[in-house]
Design an enzyme around this catalytic site. Sequence first.
Site, short mmCIF file in Angstrom:
data_model
loop_
_atom_site.label_atom_id
_atom_site.label_comp_id
_atom_site.label_asym_id
_atom_site.label_seq_id
_atom_site.Cartn_x
_atom_site.Cartn_y
_atom_site.Cartn_z
N LYS A 201 52.28 27.57 21.15
CA LYS A 201 52.95 28.50 20.99
C LYS A 201 53.86 29.32 22.33
CE LYS A 201 52.17 30.27 16.94
NZ LYS A 201 53.17 30.94 16.74
N TYR B 217 48.36 24.30 18.57
CA TYR B 217 48.40 25.40 18.33
C TYR B 217 48.75 26.21 19.36
CZ TYR B 217 48.23 30.27 16.63
OH TYR B 217 48.81 31.22 16.61
#
Length: 305
Positions: free
Chosen positions: A169, A165
């Site tokens: 991001k 993640y």
Amino acid sequence: MRGVLDGKVVAITGAGRGIGREIALRCALEGAAVIVNDPGVAQEGDGGDCGPAQTTTDDIVAAGGRAHANLANVADPQQSVTIIEDAMQHFGRIDAVVNNAGILRDAIWHKMSYEDWKSVIEVNLTGAFNVSRAATPFFRQQQSGSFIHLTSTSGLIGNVGQANYSAAKLGLVALSQSIALDMAPSGVRSNCIAPFAWSRMTSSLPADTPEQKQRVARLQAMSADKIAPLAAYLASDLSVAVSNQVFCVRKNEILLFSKPRPIRSIAKLEGWTAKAIAEEVIPALRPGFARVDEVSAHVFAYDPI
């Protein structure tokens, strides 16, 4: 009273719940027609349900707005195109894209599988590429448009158990920067928002230690609707001179993040050896080091405003 998005069409991914839903409601309130994209998958990306997208759409229409539900999976480039096609078919144009769709498959690094990595990158990063790329020809033709990418302090600062993640991001920031640079001659802008809000995506955070409990309590005090006004502003013509920036929203506080820049340097005309680096370079640079275990709670140690 006219809204700042009157006459605009905004496509928002992951708009069935949480932050995406609040952005959709706010954009509609400001006068935009909204493509509400959400395949209704579980937090890990499994399954599918038309309910979330349709509920948000129905709520917008019931309030007097215009909206259309789209169930495409942004990780699929063919499906992603339908998000923009729906905007053109139902509302005749596309003015802004909000890349909010995301999934989580958290695991400590040594237990993270390839599938955990691949699935999160495909939705959170490749999905943003797919939707943005689909909108680009229309933005270039009309010489205007706004991309808004929802990044995270998990990528900007770091977080435990989120290598997939965090990478996705932070990759979004680089993607946004490249889009901003490449599309500036066409009058198109691209920006990021790092949101602090309690939602389905943050509800999985551990709360075992006193420090973790304090962090979760702070997040629970920050509602998803606080993110929406900045997204609506960036989608509007009010932000026509704002591009290539990384913003952050923390309840009633809006912050601007810096990009990586040199903060210290040391040079030796005759060059370096490994021993000299250990003895001279590292001691000189160490005051600028980030702490090894730093997460966003260390940077934002104060209660939300």
